[in-house]
Design a protein around this motif. Structure first.
Motif, PDB file in Angstrom:
ATOM      1  N   LEU A 374      -7.526  31.940   5.872  1.00  0.00           N
ATOM      2  CA  LEU A 374      -7.687  33.388   5.957  1.00  0.00           C
ATOM      3  C   LEU A 374      -9.112  33.764   6.368  1.00  0.00           C
ATOM      4  CD1 LEU A 374      -5.650  34.566   2.818  1.00  0.00           C
ATOM      5  CD2 LEU A 374      -4.930  34.547   5.212  1.00  0.00           C
ATOM      6  N   ARG A 402      -8.025  38.701  -1.971  1.00  0.00           N
ATOM      7  CA  ARG A 402      -8.045  39.560  -0.791  1.00  0.00           C
ATOM      8  C   ARG A 402      -9.165  39.115   0.148  1.00  0.00           C
ATOM      9  NH1 ARG A 402      -7.466  43.373  -4.803  1.00  0.00           N
ATOM     10  NH2 ARG A 402      -9.676  43.976  -4.631  1.00  0.00           N
ATOM     11  N   GLN A 404     -10.852  40.749   3.394  1.00  0.00           N
ATOM     12  CA  GLN A 404     -10.885  42.025   4.124  1.00  0.00           C
ATOM     13  C   GLN A 404     -12.039  42.025   5.121  1.00  0.00           C
ATOM     14  OE1 GLN A 404     -11.778  45.475   1.695  1.00  0.00           O
ATOM     15  NE2 GLN A 404     -10.391  46.736   2.909  1.00  0.00           N
ATOM     16  N   VAL A 415       1.803  42.718  13.667  1.00  0.00           N
ATOM     17  CA  VAL A 415       1.690  42.783  12.206  1.00  0.00           C
ATOM     18  C   VAL A 415       2.883  42.106  11.529  1.00  0.00           C
ATOM     19  CG1 VAL A 415       1.654  44.343  10.224  1.00  0.00           C
ATOM     20  CG2 VAL A 415       0.236  44.823  12.228  1.00  0.00           C
ATOM     21  N   LEU A 440      -2.033  30.715   9.723  1.00  0.00           N
ATOM     22  CA  LEU A 440      -1.435  31.746   8.875  1.00  0.00           C
ATOM     23  C   LEU A 440      -0.034  31.357   8.412  1.00  0.00           C
ATOM     24  CD1 LEU A 440      -2.613  35.024  10.642  1.00  0.00           C
ATOM     25  CD2 LEU A 440      -3.538  33.932   8.588  1.00  0.00           C
ATOM     26  N   SER A 455       0.599  39.154   2.198  1.00  0.00           N
ATOM     27  CA  SER A 455       0.902  40.326   3.022  1.00  0.00           C
ATOM     28  C   SER A 455      -0.316  40.698   3.848  1.00  0.00           C
ATOM     29  CB  SER A 455       1.329  41.510   2.145  1.00  0.00           C
ATOM     30  OG  SER A 455       0.276  41.872   1.259  1.00  0.00           O
ATOM     31  N   LEU A 456      -0.072  41.541   4.846  1.00  0.00           N
ATOM     32  CA  LEU A 456      -1.130  42.003   5.739  1.00  0.00           C
ATOM     33  C   LEU A 456      -1.064  43.518   5.855  1.00  0.00           C
ATOM     34  CD1 LEU A 456      -3.297  41.800   7.965  1.00  0.00           C
ATOM     35  CD2 LEU A 456      -1.435  41.386   9.592  1.00  0.00           C
ATOM     36  N   SER A 458      -3.178  46.242   8.149  1.00  0.00           N
ATOM     37  CA  SER A 458      -4.199  46.277   9.198  1.00  0.00           C
ATOM     38  C   SER A 458      -4.205  47.609   9.912  1.00  0.00           C
ATOM     39  CB  SER A 458      -3.938  45.145  10.212  1.00  0.00           C
ATOM     40  OG  SER A 458      -4.911  45.161  11.237  1.00  0.00           O
ATOM     41  N   THR A 463      -8.855  45.472   7.960  1.00  0.00           N
ATOM     42  CA  THR A 463      -7.746  44.509   7.956  1.00  0.00           C
ATOM     43  C   THR A 463      -7.827  43.706   6.668  1.00  0.00           C
ATOM     44  OG1 THR A 463      -7.686  44.329  10.365  1.00  0.00           O
ATOM     45  CG2 THR A 463      -6.724  42.521   9.107  1.00  0.00           C
ATOM     46  N   THR A 464      -6.733  43.703   5.896  1.00  0.00           N
ATOM     47  CA  THR A 464      -6.740  43.049   4.585  1.00  0.00           C
ATOM     48  C   THR A 464      -5.560  42.099   4.472  1.00  0.00           C
ATOM     49  OG1 THR A 464      -7.738  45.020   3.608  1.00  0.00           O
ATOM     50  CG2 THR A 464      -6.779  43.391   2.096  1.00  0.00           C
ATOM     51  N   PHE A 465      -5.867  40.835   4.211  1.00  0.00           N
ATOM     52  CA  PHE A 465      -4.853  39.853   3.824  1.00  0.00           C
ATOM     53  C   PHE A 465      -4.876  39.741   2.306  1.00  0.00           C
ATOM     54  CE2 PHE A 465      -5.431  38.652   8.220  1.00  0.00           C
ATOM     55  CZ  PHE A 465      -4.159  38.240   8.615  1.00  0.00           C
TER      56      PHE A 465
END
Length: 478
Positions: A374, A402, A404, A415, A440, A455-456, A458, A463-465
């Motif tokens: 990530l 997270r 980000q 997405v 990923l 989850s994603l 964006s 943009t946050t995983f």
């Protein structure tokens, strides 16, 4: 319907036979009582005529004396052995019996209660014998009254039964056809679906039982609803199968391409080195061969990494490759950011973690791989100067990780596909990183193997995983 009609027919026939038998018995008892009455009247006449004119004790005389019923029969057997007999015909005219007819009566064994005998030319008679002043008087009435009555009743019952059965068949047939109309819709739908080729290709089952065939209050209606539910399930399963096949085709094509590129490079540089050894001098050949071997080594490493990633995904799909222990996610996050800073010097790195440990039951090396993938994804796909924030937090139901960044974000069409294998926005398949394109998808597979979620979210500038891992024991029964 046939079974129902046959059962009703049997019941009606049995009822008719029982009714005829009971009625016949009643009529026979009534006839026997009337015969006994007629026998008593005849005996009284014989005794009343005992002192009269000669020949007054004959059967004809007794019948002529008093109005016996039409068809009444009388036989008188005098003490001196003389026997006479007569009967009243339908016009109540006294007709003497022939010797044969009288003989059939005399030869019968009759008790006080009498019985039924067959008289030639006259048919069956119910008779009774009684003594009277030394005479034996036999009186009788025709049995045809009973048989004719029973026969008429039987005929009427047969006609009524026949009409009733025909009406019953028509009504039952109509009711059954109306009741089974939804079932015919079910059968028709099932037959249409059965004729569809479902083995290969893209299949869509659009046939369903019509709304008129669905009724939760009837068995047939529930069958239709169950069939529609089954067809919905099969249709969705076939769609999922087609999607899986399409993903598998894309996966094979992507994997083939990824393997073909380093293999082509290895072959090209091998041929180049051999040509240098064959055509150039020792110094030039050595330099060319060294450069070719360096490129071959690089491409071999790339191919090895791809094969190892594919093998890891296969093992994760099988539920293998996990060595569970208590893992401190705070420590793993710190190590991940420390390792990312030397290779991402143009990015700004920030770590937001609690001061205490946050432990989960997990495979430490695999969770570290998730974080590394990530973070590397954020570094590779964002421009210099981007700030990347790694956060670890306890949210009660589990621990959340997270990653980000404030980069340009993921393209909207990517997405939903970003965790697919070999999914990339660059359709030309070019790579500036030398990666395998599975980072990923491997992260998602590892998280799912830990029964977590990834989850994603964006949008431009954020943009946050997000990775969620349970902080309790894993349910290994799944």
């Amino acid at each position: 319907m046939t079974t129902t009609v046959l059962m009703v027919t049997g019941v009606l026939i049995a009822t008719g036979l029982a009714t005829g038998a009971v009625l016949g018995g009643i009529l026979q008892e009534n006839l026997a009582a009337r015969v006994q009455q007629a026998s008593g009247q005849a005996s009284a006449r014989v005794m009343g005529l005992e002192g009269g004119a000669p020949g007054a004790t004959s059967a004809s005389a007794a019948l002529e004396e008093g109005g016996l019923l039409a068809g009444a029969l009388l036989v008188v057997w005098s003490p001196d052995g003389e026997v006479s007999g007569a009967y009243a015909d339908d016009g109540r005219t006294v007709v003497p019996l022939s010797d044969q007819q009288v003989g059939s009566v005399v030869e019968s064994e009759l008790g006080p209660t009498g019985g039924t005998i067959e008289i030639p030319g006259l048919g069956a008679y119910r008779v009774a014998a009684r003594p009277a002043a030394g005479h034996i008087v036999v009186a009788g009435l025709p049995d045809s009254e009973v048989t004719d009555t029973v026969r008429a009743i039987a005929a009427a019952a047969a006609v009524v039964t026949g009409i009733g059965l025909v009406a019953l068949a028509l009504v039952v047939g109509g009711v059954i056809r109306h009741s089974l109309a939804p079932l015919r819709s079910v059968v028709t739908t099932a037959e249409r679906v059965a004729r569809q080729p479902l083995a290969t290709g893209t299949v869509a089952i659009t046939d369903r039982v019509p709304e008129r065939g669905l009724d939760a209050d009837t068995e047939v209606g529930r069958v239709g609803m169950a069939l529609n539910l089954l067809l919905d399930h099969v249709d969705s399963s076939l769609s999922a199968r087609a999607d899986n096949e399409e993903r598998m085709r894309r996966f094979v094509a992507d994997a083939s391409h990824e393997l073909r590129t380093p293999l082509a490079s290895i072959r090209g540089f091998s041929e180049l080195g051999l040509r240098a050894l064959r055509d150039q001098g020792p110094t030039e050949a050595t330099n060319q061969t060294a450069e070719s071997l360096t490129r071959i080594e690089s491409q071999s490493k790339r191919m090895t990494a791809l094969v190892e990633d594919l093998l890891l995904l296969a093992r994760l799909d099988e539920g293998r490759e996990l060595s569970l222990e208590r893992v401190d996610l705070v420590r793993l996050a710190v190590e991940c950011v420390v390792d990312a800073r030397p290779v991402g010097t143009e990015h700004h790195w920030r770590l937001e973690v609690p001061e205490h440990a946050l432990e989960v039951l997990a495979d430490a090396s695999r969770i570290s791989q998730v974080m590394t993938n990530l973070v590397a994804n954020a570094r590779i796909h964002t421009p210099p100067g981007t700030t990347v924030v790694v956060t670890v937090a306890d949210i009660g139901t589990g621990v959340e990780i997270r990653v980000q960044d404030d980069g340009p974000g993921v393209e909207p069409q990517m997405v939903d596909r970003v965790f697919e294998r070999f999914a990339r926005a660059d359709a030309s398949r070019t790579r500036r990183t030398g990666g395998t394109g599975l980072g990923l998808s491997i992260a998602a597979a590892i998280v799912e193997a830990h029964q977590g979620r990834i989850s994603l979210d964006s949008r431009p500038g954020c943009t946050t995983f997000t990775v969620w891992l349970p902080n309790g024991p894993l349910d290994r029964t799944e």
